[in-house]
Design a protein around this motif. Structure first.
Motif, short mmCIF file in Angstrom:
data_model
loop_
_atom_site.label_atom_id
_atom_site.label_comp_id
_atom_site.label_asym_id
_atom_site.label_seq_id
_atom_site.Cartn_x
_atom_site.Cartn_y
_atom_site.Cartn_z
N LEU A 134 -21.70 -49.99 -27.13
CA LEU A 134 -21.31 -49.91 -25.64
C LEU A 134 -19.72 -49.62 -25.86
O LEU A 134 -18.95 -50.58 -26.15
CB LEU A 134 -21.39 -51.23 -24.68
N PRO A 135 -19.53 -48.46 -25.30
CA PRO A 135 -17.99 -47.98 -25.17
C PRO A 135 -17.26 -48.73 -24.24
O PRO A 135 -17.81 -48.69 -22.84
CB PRO A 135 -18.00 -46.53 -24.86
N LEU A 136 -16.07 -49.51 -24.60
CA LEU A 136 -15.26 -50.10 -23.57
C LEU A 136 -14.11 -49.40 -23.20
O LEU A 136 -13.56 -49.40 -21.98
CB LEU A 136 -14.90 -51.41 -24.24
N SER A 137 -13.53 -48.58 -23.89
CA SER A 137 -12.42 -47.46 -23.66
C SER A 137 -12.57 -46.40 -24.66
O SER A 137 -13.72 -46.03 -25.17
CB SER A 137 -11.11 -48.33 -23.70
N LEU A 140 -12.17 -48.28 -28.16
CA LEU A 140 -12.79 -49.55 -28.12
C LEU A 140 -14.30 -49.49 -27.84
O LEU A 140 -14.41 -49.06 -26.86
CB LEU A 140 -11.91 -50.72 -27.61
N ALA A 141 -15.06 -50.26 -28.80
CA ALA A 141 -16.48 -50.30 -28.30
C ALA A 141 -16.99 -51.62 -28.80
O ALA A 141 -16.32 -52.26 -29.71
CB ALA A 141 -17.34 -49.17 -29.27
N LEU A 142 -18.33 -51.94 -28.16
CA LEU A 142 -18.72 -53.39 -28.58
C LEU A 142 -20.10 -53.02 -29.16
O LEU A 142 -20.90 -52.14 -28.51
CB LEU A 142 -18.93 -54.26 -27.33
N ASP A 143 -20.57 -53.52 -30.09
CA ASP A 143 -21.79 -53.36 -30.87
C ASP A 143 -22.66 -54.86 -30.71
O ASP A 143 -21.90 -55.65 -31.62
CB ASP A 143 -21.70 -52.88 -32.23
N MET A 166 -20.15 -57.45 -32.22
CA MET A 166 -19.16 -56.69 -33.25
C MET A 166 -18.27 -55.58 -32.16
O MET A 166 -18.43 -54.98 -31.48
CB MET A 166 -19.69 -55.91 -34.32
N ALA A 167 -16.62 -55.86 -32.42
CA ALA A 167 -15.88 -55.11 -31.77
C ALA A 167 -15.24 -53.88 -32.82
O ALA A 167 -15.12 -54.46 -33.90
CB ALA A 167 -14.73 -55.97 -31.31
#
Length: 204
Positions: A134-137, A140-143, A166-167
């Motif tokens: 999931l892209p946050l910016s 930066l992304a969250l897995d 995971m970040a």
């Protein structure tokens, strides 16, 4: 198993150089990743601690398929003992991500590996992964995802289901760092763990 790993390494070498049409067409992108993690038993008062170190080499294709080989070592700090328990592992993985036109990127993966314990014979294991990135910016992304793992030999108590968050932070196009939290549920306490992992990945 050795023949399979040798064939995989050969295939990876070919993929690194394939698809590079003078820099005009999309090409395969090799990468190297190093990681270290600390875990401890999640549901037992023994609270054994584990320190793991891994090196992963692989390649990503334009179709979002990833082929990789991972080698690693783990030291188990056994409670009330003066000696650590050492294990080594080698694993091949194929991962496929899917661009479905949404803001997230789902993926699945399959793995095959061999584990070598210091006090027992080695054994072969397999695993299946699924998750979402999931892209946050922009950087930066969250897995988030899960992994099911088991041994082919029924006598090995290696079955576990692991969940992770995971970040991921892209320093630039070539360098990525990550921080991951995991927790595993299993048949026996030896595979029921929780821990943290940091990694650095270099993309070429």
């Amino acid at each position: 198993m050795k023949k399979m790993l040798g064939f995989t390494l050969l295939a990876l070498s070919g993929l690194v150089f394939a698809g590079d049409n003078g820099g005009e067409a999309p090409r395969n992108k090799p990468f190297i990743m190093v990681d270290t993690s600390m875990e401890k038993d999640a549901y037992t008062s023994l609270a054994n601690e584990y320190v793991n170190v891994n090196l992963t080499m692989g390649v990503k294709t334009p179709s979002k398929t990833e082929f990789s080989v991972k080698v690693g070592a783990s030291a188990k700090d056994v409670a009330n003992s003066t000696a650590d328990k050492l294990t080594n592992n080698i694993e091949v993985k194929i991962k496929q991500s899917f661009d479905i036109g949404a803001f997230f990127l789902p993926y699945v993966a399959v793995r095959l590996g061999e584990k070598f314990n210091s006090d027992t014979a080695h054994f072969t294991h397999y695993a299946f992964d699924a998750g979402l990135k999931l892209p946050l910016s922009e950087n930066l992304a969250l897995d988030i995802g899960a992994r099911y793992r088991n041994a082919f030999e029924s006598v090995e108590k290696y079955r576990s289901t692991r969940f992770h968050a995971m970040a991921l932070y892209d320093i630039d196009k070539s360098n990525t760092v990550g921080l991951r939290y995991t927790q595993s549920d299993a048949q026996s306490y030896t595979e029921e763990r929780k821990g943290w992992r940091v990694h650095y990945q270099r993309n070429y």
